[in-house]
Scaffold this motif. Sequence first.
Motif, mmCIF file in Angstrom:
data_model
loop_
_atom_site.group_PDB
_atom_site.id
_atom_site.type_symbol
_atom_site.label_atom_id
_atom_site.label_comp_id
_atom_site.label_asym_id
_atom_site.label_seq_id
_atom_site.Cartn_x
_atom_site.Cartn_y
_atom_site.Cartn_z
ATOM 1 N N ARG A 22 0.813 -1.220 0.000
ATOM 2 C CA ARG A 22 0.000 0.000 0.000
ATOM 3 C C ARG A 22 0.844 1.268 0.000
ATOM 4 O O ARG A 22 0.343 2.351 -0.269
ATOM 5 C CB ARG A 22 -0.936 0.002 1.215
ATOM 6 C CG ARG A 22 -1.871 -1.206 1.268
ATOM 7 C CD ARG A 22 -2.581 -1.313 2.594
ATOM 8 N NE ARG A 22 -3.384 -2.527 2.694
ATOM 9 C CZ ARG A 22 -2.881 -3.707 3.037
ATOM 10 N NH1 ARG A 22 -1.602 -3.843 3.330
ATOM 11 N NH2 ARG A 22 -3.666 -4.767 3.093
ATOM 12 N N ASP A 23 2.112 1.123 0.342
ATOM 13 C CA ASP A 23 3.006 2.279 0.342
ATOM 14 C C ASP A 23 4.430 1.800 0.089
ATOM 15 O O ASP A 23 4.695 0.601 -0.059
ATOM 16 C CB ASP A 23 2.913 3.048 1.670
ATOM 17 C CG ASP A 23 3.132 2.154 2.882
ATOM 18 O OD1 ASP A 23 4.021 1.269 2.822
ATOM 19 O OD2 ASP A 23 2.403 2.326 3.880
ATOM 20 N N THR A 24 5.368 2.762 0.063
ATOM 21 C CA THR A 24 6.758 2.442 -0.261
ATOM 22 C C THR A 24 7.379 1.510 0.773
ATOM 23 O O THR A 24 8.109 0.578 0.421
ATOM 24 C CB THR A 24 7.576 3.744 -0.344
ATOM 25 O OG1 THR A 24 6.939 4.644 -1.242
ATOM 26 C CG2 THR A 24 8.981 3.467 -0.858
ATOM 27 N N ALA A 25 7.098 1.744 2.047
ATOM 28 C CA ALA A 25 7.685 0.922 3.097
ATOM 29 C C ALA A 25 7.233 -0.526 2.981
ATOM 30 O O ALA A 25 8.029 -1.459 3.147
ATOM 31 C CB ALA A 25 7.314 1.491 4.466
ATOM 32 N N GLU A 26 5.952 -0.733 2.702
ATOM 33 C CA GLU A 26 5.453 -2.103 2.555
ATOM 34 C C GLU A 26 6.097 -2.791 1.357
ATOM 35 O O GLU A 26 6.432 -3.978 1.420
ATOM 36 C CB GLU A 26 3.931 -2.096 2.406
ATOM 37 C CG GLU A 26 3.183 -1.932 3.712
ATOM 38 C CD GLU A 26 1.692 -2.188 3.560
ATOM 39 O OE1 GLU A 26 1.067 -2.540 4.569
ATOM 40 O OE2 GLU A 26 1.166 -2.049 2.438
ATOM 41 N N LEU A 27 6.260 -2.056 0.270
ATOM 42 C CA LEU A 27 6.855 -2.643 -0.927
ATOM 43 C C LEU A 27 8.304 -3.057 -0.654
ATOM 44 O O LEU A 27 8.734 -4.149 -1.042
ATOM 45 C CB LEU A 27 6.802 -1.660 -2.093
ATOM 46 C CG LEU A 27 7.324 -2.162 -3.443
ATOM 47 C CD1 LEU A 27 6.562 -3.395 -3.905
ATOM 48 C CD2 LEU A 27 7.239 -1.062 -4.505
ATOM 49 N N ALA A 28 9.061 -2.197 0.026
ATOM 50 C CA ALA A 28 10.445 -2.541 0.365
ATOM 51 C C ALA A 28 10.483 -3.757 1.279
ATOM 52 O O ALA A 28 11.338 -4.647 1.119
ATOM 53 C CB ALA A 28 11.128 -1.345 1.028
ATOM 54 N N GLY A 29 9.557 -3.836 2.242
ATOM 55 C CA GLY A 29 9.502 -4.987 3.131
ATOM 56 C C GLY A 29 9.164 -6.271 2.403
ATOM 57 O O GLY A 29 9.657 -7.344 2.750
ATOM 58 N N ILE A 30 8.319 -6.161 1.384
ATOM 59 C CA ILE A 30 7.947 -7.343 0.597
ATOM 60 C C ILE A 30 9.163 -7.925 -0.103
ATOM 61 O O ILE A 30 9.385 -9.146 -0.086
ATOM 62 C CB ILE A 30 6.848 -6.976 -0.422
ATOM 63 C CG1 ILE A 30 5.518 -6.745 0.298
ATOM 64 C CG2 ILE A 30 6.710 -8.066 -1.481
ATOM 65 C CD1 ILE A 30 4.476 -6.088 -0.567
ATOM 66 N N TYR A 31 9.962 -7.072 -0.703
ATOM 67 C CA TYR A 31 11.155 -7.570 -1.393
ATOM 68 C C TYR A 31 12.148 -8.180 -0.415
ATOM 69 O O TYR A 31 12.835 -9.155 -0.729
ATOM 70 C CB TYR A 31 11.808 -6.448 -2.209
ATOM 71 C CG TYR A 31 11.086 -6.163 -3.496
ATOM 72 C CD1 TYR A 31 10.886 -7.170 -4.440
ATOM 73 C CD2 TYR A 31 10.586 -4.895 -3.785
ATOM 74 C CE1 TYR A 31 10.216 -6.923 -5.627
ATOM 75 C CE2 TYR A 31 9.919 -4.635 -4.960
ATOM 76 C CZ TYR A 31 9.737 -5.656 -5.883
ATOM 77 O OH TYR A 31 9.067 -5.405 -7.053
ATOM 78 N N ARG A 32 12.246 -7.622 0.787
ATOM 79 C CA ARG A 32 13.123 -8.220 1.796
ATOM 80 C C ARG A 32 12.608 -9.601 2.203
ATOM 81 O O ARG A 32 13.390 -10.540 2.414
ATOM 82 C CB ARG A 32 13.225 -7.305 3.022
ATOM 83 C CG ARG A 32 14.113 -6.083 2.802
ATOM 84 C CD ARG A 32 14.436 -5.416 4.120
ATOM 85 N NE ARG A 32 13.244 -4.882 4.776
ATOM 86 C CZ ARG A 32 12.787 -3.648 4.601
ATOM 87 N NH1 ARG A 32 13.420 -2.813 3.769
ATOM 88 N NH2 ARG A 32 11.710 -3.236 5.244
#
Length: 334
Positions: A271-281
């Motif tokens: 839903r936001d940039t932080a979630e997207l970065a966490g998904i890739y991690r």
Amino acid sequence: MFELAWPWLLIALPLPFLAAWLLPRARDAGSAALRLPHAGLALPQAGESSPISNMRRILALLAWALLVLAAARPQWLGEPEDVPRSGRDLLLAVDTSGSMSIEDMQIGNYAADRFSTVQMIASDFVERRVGDRVGLILFGSRAYLLTPLTFDLKTVAKQLDDSTIGLAGRETAIGDAVGLSVKRLLERPQDQRVLVLLTDGVNNAGELDPKKAIELAVANKVRIYTVGIGAESVSVNSLFGSRTVNPSADLDVAMLTDMAERTGGKFFRARDTAELAGIYREIDELEPVADKEETLRPVDEIYYQPLALAMLLALAACALPWLRSRRLAGQVFR
């Protein structure tokens, strides 16, 4: 170290001598018709050699030898390098449809569209996959393979950075993207086939239905991680005041979840940039890179060097008669 990739082509080196020996000689056209009135000047007779003709033969033979050398693919082998490898083959399928231009994400303190956010975070994800072969598929109205599976992660990241919204069309062909991914992974080991699919919409284009695409992925052991991107609430100002809308209302969460679960992957919501970065991690942890190494030697093709030199020698051989005629003309009219 220098080596030839196709050394067997060197057997073509004696061809000019074989041709001169086996082919019949040209008929003598008789004595020269042109007679020069000045003493000391004469044209060579048929069959008579001259320094110019001898030099042309030498240049032609050298040019032929260089052409054969270029055809044999000379290569320069660099020093051995240790390259970490896992054998995992990972395709990244990114949605470039028109809806990816919606500015409901944030980079720093600035509003950003969905595709720019994906470019920034996914490029970092790709460059961290050291040891994996990574490829890039873009899909919109159609699905296209932009970068085949490769260890050159910087090139994959650069291709993603250079991509634009609408490059593959303005609609969303999720089924075609999955079908193309399965096709590209078929030749790879079954337990190493991974697809990360990122989209913000629902399948509304293409030839392959997503349900059929899921069956195709399951049958061919392709593990799919699906990522649905887009905010769920955004404030919009209008004539009647501020109201909250859901810009991700078209996201087909049910289909993406089913696709991930049936193939052994996982569905993520960004839903936001932080979630997207966490998904890739998290995907990094689910699909870790291996730590074993293999030794590779970089290979530089240097065929263009003898090829360029052969062209220069051929030009020199062609220029010799012209230079000789200029010299003779200078002697006649002096």
